[in-house]
Enzyme design. Structure first.
Site, PDB file in Angstrom:
ATOM      1  N   GLU A  90       0.869  -1.186   0.000  1.00  0.00           N
ATOM      2  CA  GLU A  90       0.000   0.000   0.000  1.00  0.00           C
ATOM      3  C   GLU A  90       0.899   1.228   0.000  1.00  0.00           C
ATOM      4  O   GLU A  90       1.739   1.383   0.883  1.00  0.00           O
ATOM      5  CB  GLU A  90      -0.935  -0.026   1.209  1.00  0.00           C
ATOM      6  CG  GLU A  90      -1.970  -1.141   1.125  1.00  0.00           C
ATOM      7  CD  GLU A  90      -2.714  -1.159  -0.208  1.00  0.00           C
ATOM      8  OE1 GLU A  90      -3.171  -0.092  -0.659  1.00  0.00           O
ATOM      9  OE2 GLU A  90      -2.826  -2.238  -0.821  1.00  0.00           O
ATOM     10  N   CYS A 124      -1.618   9.221   4.125  1.00  0.00           N
ATOM     11  CA  CYS A 124      -1.637   8.773   2.736  1.00  0.00           C
ATOM     12  C   CYS A 124      -2.898   9.280   2.056  1.00  0.00           C
ATOM     13  O   CYS A 124      -2.921   9.528   0.867  1.00  0.00           O
ATOM     14  CB  CYS A 124      -1.576   7.255   2.685  1.00  0.00           C
ATOM     15  SG  CYS A 124      -2.754   6.507   3.795  1.00  0.00           S
TER      16      CYS A 124
HETATM   17  P1  NAD Z   1       8.907   4.559   3.487  1.00  0.00           P
HETATM   18  O1  NAD Z   1       8.660   3.871   2.189  1.00  0.00           O
HETATM   19  O2  NAD Z   1      10.066   5.465   3.574  1.00  0.00           O
HETATM   20  O3  NAD Z   1       9.084   3.491   4.655  1.00  0.00           O
HETATM   21  C1  NAD Z   1       8.105   2.513   4.935  1.00  0.00           C
HETATM   22  C2  NAD Z   1       8.782   1.354   5.652  1.00  0.00           C
HETATM   23  O4  NAD Z   1       9.682   0.718   4.750  1.00  0.00           O
HETATM   24  C3  NAD Z   1       9.611   1.772   6.850  1.00  0.00           C
HETATM   25  O5  NAD Z   1       9.459   0.819   7.877  1.00  0.00           O
HETATM   26  C4  NAD Z   1      11.024   1.747   6.300  1.00  0.00           C
HETATM   27  O6  NAD Z   1      11.999   1.515   7.296  1.00  0.00           O
HETATM   28  C5  NAD Z   1      10.957   0.566   5.353  1.00  0.00           C
HETATM   29  N1  NAD Z   1      11.975   0.532   4.305  1.00  0.00           N
HETATM   30  C6  NAD Z   1      12.709   1.557   3.812  1.00  0.00           C
HETATM   31  N2  NAD Z   1      13.532   1.103   2.840  1.00  0.00           N
HETATM   32  C7  NAD Z   1      13.297  -0.215   2.713  1.00  0.00           C
HETATM   33  C8  NAD Z   1      13.824  -1.244   1.877  1.00  0.00           C
HETATM   34  N3  NAD Z   1      14.748  -1.007   0.956  1.00  0.00           N
HETATM   35  N4  NAD Z   1      13.341  -2.494   2.026  1.00  0.00           N
HETATM   36  C9  NAD Z   1      12.381  -2.772   2.930  1.00  0.00           C
HETATM   37  N5  NAD Z   1      11.857  -1.845   3.757  1.00  0.00           N
HETATM   38  C10 NAD Z   1      12.310  -0.590   3.649  1.00  0.00           C
HETATM   39  O7  NAD Z   1       7.551   5.317   3.850  1.00  0.00           O
HETATM   40  P2  NAD Z   1       7.254   6.211   5.131  1.00  0.00           P
HETATM   41  O8  NAD Z   1       7.954   7.508   5.008  1.00  0.00           O
HETATM   42  O9  NAD Z   1       7.444   5.425   6.374  1.00  0.00           O
HETATM   43  O10 NAD Z   1       5.681   6.439   4.994  1.00  0.00           O
HETATM   44  C11 NAD Z   1       5.123   7.428   4.192  1.00  0.00           C
HETATM   45  C12 NAD Z   1       4.606   6.837   2.899  1.00  0.00           C
HETATM   46  O11 NAD Z   1       3.662   5.806   3.195  1.00  0.00           O
HETATM   47  C13 NAD Z   1       3.832   7.831   2.049  1.00  0.00           C
HETATM   48  O12 NAD Z   1       4.169   7.637   0.707  1.00  0.00           O
HETATM   49  C14 NAD Z   1       2.374   7.465   2.306  1.00  0.00           C
HETATM   50  O13 NAD Z   1       1.487   7.839   1.273  1.00  0.00           O
HETATM   51  C15 NAD Z   1       2.476   5.982   2.430  1.00  0.00           C
HETATM   52  N6  NAD Z   1       1.346   5.412   3.148  1.00  0.00           N
HETATM   53  C16 NAD Z   1       0.424   4.704   2.451  1.00  0.00           C
HETATM   54  C17 NAD Z   1      -0.684   4.181   3.096  1.00  0.00           C
HETATM   55  C18 NAD Z   1      -1.717   3.401   2.349  1.00  0.00           C
HETATM   56  O14 NAD Z   1      -2.529   2.732   2.978  1.00  0.00           O
HETATM   57  N7  NAD Z   1      -1.723   3.449   1.029  1.00  0.00           N
HETATM   58  C19 NAD Z   1      -0.823   4.365   4.473  1.00  0.00           C
HETATM   59  C20 NAD Z   1       0.149   5.089   5.160  1.00  0.00           C
HETATM   60  C21 NAD Z   1       1.231   5.599   4.494  1.00  0.00           C
END
Ligand code: NAD
Length: 515
Positions: free
Chosen positions: A286, A320
């Site tokens: 997501e 999001c």
């Molecule tokens: P992010 O992608 O930076 O991080 C998300 C998670 O992924 C964190 O736990 C991070 O440590 C981990 N991560 C980072 N690099 C990784 C890798 N290479 N491999 C595996 N895991 C890795 O996102 P964020 O800043 O934590 O959250 C914000 C984003 O999330 C925004 O884009 C927002 O729109 C989205 N979001 C979407 C929803 C939805 O339901 N669609 C809900 C909440 C947030």
């Protein structure tokens, strides 16, 4: 008998008693700051000595917690512990598994003010937003527990003479749960509990911006007696251990919520089978959004202004589902903009531990820098009519920002900023507004304000988003009532909090016996 699911009510902070309880919880949590937290693997606390700190974004010199950081060695240990536990956990009756979730929900209800306080301090959520996050976490536990009971009941199959046929759901195996920081309790607890209640064992890697809240789920699951090894908690850098976890041949599924960049990377990496891997990994991803609210000429402009302001600036635009584009009919554009600016000027920015503050800081320094860069781009692409500055410097603050006269193809209208920055776009008419609304690579949430039934019906058909709201703001999805998930580059449309969600963590087995 388990009662029918109902959403947990939000706390009424207009009551003195509740305000006092929240204030007291904040003070109590402040007394527990800078605890050092271990990893939790196979029921054991694990320390690596490699430490990182989580800080309050609203007050950057305030450390919330210090964490031992997992490396590949601990990621491997966590996966092995989960694999071992899966062999027993998968045979635990569904009702027993669901019971752990119901008990965890009860603990959360008891600790609601405390959990709110951790979110207020670690992620800069205001009181109301933090309270809604805890309520949503409780809802997920109650909802998925009930869903597991439903899925474990006899499933209908067509009778065939001479055969006894059945179909039932079994878990997938060991999964990686990778949540974001922005719903630090709700999303983390939701994705983890769904996988667990379905009979899987998980490795949970929380975001480095909200590891304390992730640890609270570990504490709660320990308290309710969840067997060791079902939930393994390994905070650490996504960049350092993410690839290792998601490409591991024994990881059966990945439940990810976060940015498009990381989600697509996981999807790509996991598509390639590794040596020793005997399945196609399932990826639930997501991701981001570029959500629009369409404001029609036939609407109550004041109501639309309220909805847009709340959806654009609630939790600093870091949902999001946040509204980052207001697409407004040309005939009311000037009136809407003027009223929106006036309304947004009333937004208070500062320390969210003070109940009267509406907006805190953005999550970290990188987020602040990226936002300011986008504001510079926005100034070239349109007309800055509000905000645009950072500060106060005690935290990573960005003032509520509105940039008007943005072209629908401009970067500010196409790229997710994830901050309190709203692009306002002028549309020729309603059809044009709808065309602009669906014209991004995303498709998460959207809203339409109109009094015209035909226009609302048309939006229902062609506004291409996973969650569409009519005559209300585009944030605030409720578990069970508004199953949540997006189209296109917003993700796999998993519909968290919906009745299809648990299926993502199970597989169906059909058994036919000749009688
Ligand atoms: P992010 O992608 O930076 O991080 C998300 C998670 O992924 C964190 O736990 C991070 O440590 C981990 N991560 C980072 N690099 C990784 C890798 N290479 N491999 C595996 N895991 C890795 O996102 P964020 O800043 O934590 O959250 C914000 C984003 O999330 C925004 O884009 C927002 O729109 C989205 N979001 C979407 C929803 C939805 O339901 N669609 C809900 C909440 C947030």
């Amino acid at each position: 008998m388990i009662s029918e699911f109902r959403n947990h009510p939000l706390t009424d902070f207009s009551k003195t008693e509740n305000r006092e309880k929240q204030q007291a919880a904040i003070e109590e949590v402040k007394g527990q700051l800078d605890t050092v937290y271990p990893l939790y693997i196979g029921g054991q606390d694990v320390e690596t000595g490699d430490l990182f700190k989580s800080v309050n974004p609203c007050q950057k010199d305030q450390v919330i917690g210090t964490f031992h950081k997992a490396g590949q060695e601990q990621a491997e240990q966590a996966i092995q512990a989960a694999l071992q536990t899966f062999e027993t956990w998968r045979f635990v009756p569904a009702a027993e598994r669901a019971d752990y979730l119901f008990k965890a929900a009860a603990v959360m209800r008891r600790r609601q003010f405390e959990l709110n306080a951790w979110m207020i301090l670690e992620t800069g959520k205001n009181w109301v937003e933090a309270d809604a996050d805890t309520a949503e976490a409780i809802d997920f536990l109650e909802f998925y527990g009930r869903e597991m009971l439903r899925y474990s009941a006899e499933q209908p199959v067509t009778p065939v003479p001479g055969e006894r046929n059945e179909m039932f759901y079994i878990p997938l195996g060991v999964g990686a749960c990778i949540p974001p920081w922005n719903f630090p309790l709700a999303i983390l607890a939701g994705m983890t509990s769904a996988a667990i209640v379905a009979g899987n064992a998980v490795v949970l890697k929380p975001s480095s911006d909200s590891p304390t809240i992730g640890y609270k789920l570990v504490e709660i699951m320990k308290e309710v007696g969840l067997p060791a090894g079902v939930l393994n908690y390994i905070p650490g850098s996504g960049a350092a251990i993410g690839d290792y976890i998601v490409t591991h041949p024994k990881i059966r599924f990945i439940s990810f919520t976060g940015s498009k960049e990381v989600g697509l990377r996981i999807n790509e990496l996991t598509a390639k089978p590794q040596s020793g891997q005997i399945w196609i990994k399932r990826v639930v991803a997501e991701m981001g959004g570029k959500n629009a609210i369409v404001v029609d000429s036939e609407t109550d402009v004041d109501q639309a202004v309220e909805g847009v302001a709340a959806a654009a600036f609630g939790f600093q635009g870091q949902k999001c589902s946040a509204c980052s584009r207001a697409i407004v009919d040309a005939s009311i554009y000037d009136e809407f903009l003027e009223k929106l600016i006036a309304r947004s000027k009333k937004i208070t920015v500062g320390l969210v531990e003070d109940q009267s503050t509406f907006m805190g800081a953005v999550i970290n320094e990188t987020a602040q820098e990226t936002t300011l860069k986008y504001i510079d781009i926005g100034k070239q692409e349109g007309r800055l009519v509000l905000g645009g500055e950072s500060g106060p410097d005690s935290g990573y603050y960005v003032q509520p920002t509105i940039i008007a006269d943005i072209d629908s193809k401009a970067r500010l209208a196409q790229e997710e900023v994830f901050a309190p920055v709203l692009a306002v776009i002028k549309a020729r008419d309603f059809d044009h507004a709808l065309e602009i609304a669906s014209d991004t690579e995303f498709g998460l949430t959207g809203a339409v304000y109109s009094r015209n039934r035909e226009k609302l019906d048309k939006a229902k058909e062609i506004f291409h988003v996973g969650n569409l709201y009519l005559n209300r703001k585009c944030t605030g999805a409720l578990v069970g009532a508004h199953p949540f998930g997006g189209f296109n580059m917003s993700g796999t449309d998993s519909k968290a909090g919906g009745r299809d969600y648990l299926l993502l963590f199970m597989q169906a087995k059909s058994v036919s016996e000749k009688v």
